[in-house]
Design a protein around this motif. Structure first.
Motif, PDB file in Angstrom:
ATOM      1  N   ALA A  89      51.186  34.018  29.026  1.00  0.00           N
ATOM      2  CA  ALA A  89      51.915  33.352  28.265  1.00  0.00           C
ATOM      3  C   ALA A  89      52.295  31.905  27.415  1.00  0.00           C
ATOM      4  N   SER A  90      52.290  31.139  29.342  1.00  0.00           N
ATOM      5  CA  SER A  90      52.630  29.660  28.827  1.00  0.00           C
ATOM      6  C   SER A  90      51.105  28.682  28.411  1.00  0.00           C
ATOM      7  N   LEU A  91      49.711  29.571  28.378  1.00  0.00           N
ATOM      8  CA  LEU A  91      48.727  28.939  27.666  1.00  0.00           C
ATOM      9  C   LEU A  91      48.522  29.828  26.180  1.00  0.00           C
ATOM     10  N   ASN A  92      49.463  30.658  26.126  1.00  0.00           N
ATOM     11  CA  ASN A  92      48.904  31.859  25.190  1.00  0.00           C
ATOM     12  C   ASN A  92      47.555  32.125  25.002  1.00  0.00           C
ATOM     13  N   ALA A  93      46.922  32.142  26.469  1.00  0.00           N
ATOM     14  CA  ALA A  93      45.551  33.180  26.814  1.00  0.00           C
ATOM     15  C   ALA A  93      45.325  33.894  27.043  1.00  0.00           C
ATOM     16  N   PHE A  94      43.996  34.333  27.374  1.00  0.00           N
ATOM     17  CA  PHE A  94      43.981  36.348  28.036  1.00  0.00           C
ATOM     18  C   PHE A  94      42.674  35.894  29.256  1.00  0.00           C
ATOM     19  N   ILE A  95      43.114  36.591  30.290  1.00  0.00           N
ATOM     20  CA  ILE A  95      41.914  36.236  30.928  1.00  0.00           C
ATOM     21  C   ILE A  95      41.390  37.797  31.899  1.00  0.00           C
ATOM     22  N   GLY A  96      40.333  37.956  32.366  1.00  0.00           N
ATOM     23  CA  GLY A  96      40.065  39.292  32.996  1.00  0.00           C
ATOM     24  C   GLY A  96      41.315  39.327  33.568  1.00  0.00           C
ATOM     25  N   CYS A  97      41.423  41.087  34.053  1.00  0.00           N
ATOM     26  CA  CYS A  97      42.599  41.471  35.170  1.00  0.00           C
ATOM     27  C   CYS A  97      41.357  42.357  36.138  1.00  0.00           C
ATOM     28  N   SER A  98      41.451  41.311  37.743  1.00  0.00           N
ATOM     29  CA  SER A  98      40.519  41.937  38.475  1.00  0.00           C
ATOM     30  C   SER A  98      40.974  43.470  39.374  1.00  0.00           C
ATOM     31  N   HIS A  99      41.687  44.388  38.687  1.00  0.00           N
ATOM     32  CA  HIS A  99      42.306  45.677  39.216  1.00  0.00           C
ATOM     33  C   HIS A  99      42.503  46.661  38.151  1.00  0.00           C
ATOM     34  N   GLY A 101      43.469  49.142  35.026  1.00  0.00           N
ATOM     35  CA  GLY A 101      43.656  50.551  35.166  1.00  0.00           C
ATOM     36  C   GLY A 101      44.796  51.391  36.173  1.00  0.00           C
ATOM     37  N   HIS A 102      45.346  49.716  36.700  1.00  0.00           N
ATOM     38  CA  HIS A 102      46.643  49.963  37.319  1.00  0.00           C
ATOM     39  C   HIS A 102      47.669  49.254  36.895  1.00  0.00           C
ATOM     40  N   GLU A 103      48.719  50.374  36.777  1.00  0.00           N
ATOM     41  CA  GLU A 103      50.054  49.374  36.392  1.00  0.00           C
ATOM     42  C   GLU A 103      50.279  48.066  37.511  1.00  0.00           C
ATOM     43  N   HIS A 104      50.412  46.709  37.631  1.00  0.00           N
ATOM     44  CA  HIS A 104      50.965  46.383  38.689  1.00  0.00           C
ATOM     45  C   HIS A 104      50.963  44.585  37.876  1.00  0.00           C
ATOM     46  N   GLU A 105      51.894  44.332  38.679  1.00  0.00           N
ATOM     47  CA  GLU A 105      52.611  42.765  38.905  1.00  0.00           C
ATOM     48  C   GLU A 105      51.378  41.994  39.027  1.00  0.00           C
ATOM     49  N   SER A 106      51.615  40.682  38.522  1.00  0.00           N
ATOM     50  CA  SER A 106      50.467  39.822  38.095  1.00  0.00           C
ATOM     51  C   SER A 106      51.409  38.231  38.691  1.00  0.00           C
ATOM     52  N   CYS A 107      50.304  37.585  39.316  1.00  0.00           N
ATOM     53  CA  CYS A 107      50.881  35.883  39.847  1.00  0.00           C
ATOM     54  C   CYS A 107      49.126  35.262  39.400  1.00  0.00           C
ATOM     55  N   PHE A 108      49.615  34.330  38.880  1.00  0.00           N
ATOM     56  CA  PHE A 108      48.529  33.994  38.776  1.00  0.00           C
ATOM     57  C   PHE A 108      48.582  32.048  39.155  1.00  0.00           C
ATOM     58  N   LEU A 109      47.892  31.840  39.750  1.00  0.00           N
ATOM     59  CA  LEU A 109      47.723  29.656  39.898  1.00  0.00           C
ATOM     60  C   LEU A 109      46.535  29.672  39.166  1.00  0.00           C
ATOM     61  N   ILE A 110      47.034  28.563  38.133  1.00  0.00           N
ATOM     62  CA  ILE A 110      46.931  27.970  37.235  1.00  0.00           C
ATOM     63  C   ILE A 110      46.802  26.130  37.149  1.00  0.00           C
ATOM     64  N   CYS A 111      45.327  26.171  37.934  1.00  0.00           N
ATOM     65  CA  CYS A 111      45.346  24.423  38.060  1.00  0.00           C
ATOM     66  C   CYS A 111      45.202  23.840  36.785  1.00  0.00           C
ATOM     67  N   LYS A 112      45.967  22.910  36.908  1.00  0.00           N
ATOM     68  CA  LYS A 112      46.507  22.122  35.887  1.00  0.00           C
ATOM     69  C   LYS A 112      44.518  20.966  35.172  1.00  0.00           C
ATOM     70  N   HIS A 113      44.134  20.517  36.277  1.00  0.00           N
ATOM     71  CA  HIS A 113      43.229  20.244  36.418  1.00  0.00           C
ATOM     72  C   HIS A 113      41.961  20.612  35.658  1.00  0.00           C
TER      73      HIS A 113
END
Length: 166
Positions: A89-99, A101-113
């Motif tokens: 949401a913060s980037l209004n962007a999409f990224i592939g899910c690494s797993h 088909g499984h309901e899961h919570e996600s945490c993303f580390l996003i490099c600002k550089h």
């Protein structure tokens, strides 16, 4: 988290795995992985940087697809519904899910550089947060956390500090 998550590598392996998982999920769900859905998924996985819908339009047009925004958003919604991608949401962007088909919570580390994002499992943290929310009478339906900072590769660059100070 290790710096290995951010090292450059051949993304074709990531793309091939994502496409195989998508085909399997689509077959299990009885839905079609149309050519445009497949191409959008490939583009999202082309690197580990979140991609906005409008970032995808030029490549889709070059490939001969209808590159109107509604077409791209429909494909992204389909991929989101199947759990093949996440929306940051913060980037209004999409990224592939690494797993997918499984309901899961996600945490993303996003490099600002460099702009790369890494999905990590922080299940104990999500459990604690859900428990705290329940104690407040709040029912959590979904959690996606975005943490912005500097990845190991960018922080290891010798001239990073001098550029950040200017």
């Amino acid at each position: 988290m290790s710096a290995a998550a951010y090292h450059p590598h051949d993304h074709q392996g990531c793309i091939n795995t994502a496409l195989q998982q998508a085909a399997t999920l689509c077959a299990e769900q009885g839905v079609r992985l149309t050519p445009i859905r497949k191409r959008v998924l490939e583009l999202v996985w082309q690197n580990h940087k979140p991609m906005g819908a409008y970032d995808l339009l030029p490549a889709l047009a070059a490939d001969g697809f209808n590159s109107a925004p509604p077409t791209v958003y429909r494909a992204l919604d389909f991929l989101l519904d199947l759990g093949l991608v996440h929306r940051l949401a913060s980037l209004n962007a999409f990224i592939g899910c690494s797993h997918p088909g499984h309901e899961h919570e996600s945490c993303f580390l996003i490099c600002k550089h460099c702009g790369k994002a890494h999905e990590m499992n922080v299940e104990p943290w999500f459990t604690a947060l859900t428990d705290a929310a329940k104690a407040q009478g709040f029912q959590v339906e979904h959690q996606l956390t975005e943490v912005v900072g500097i990845c190991p590769l960018c922080s290891a660059e010798p001239d990073r500090e001098s550029r950040d100070e200017s």
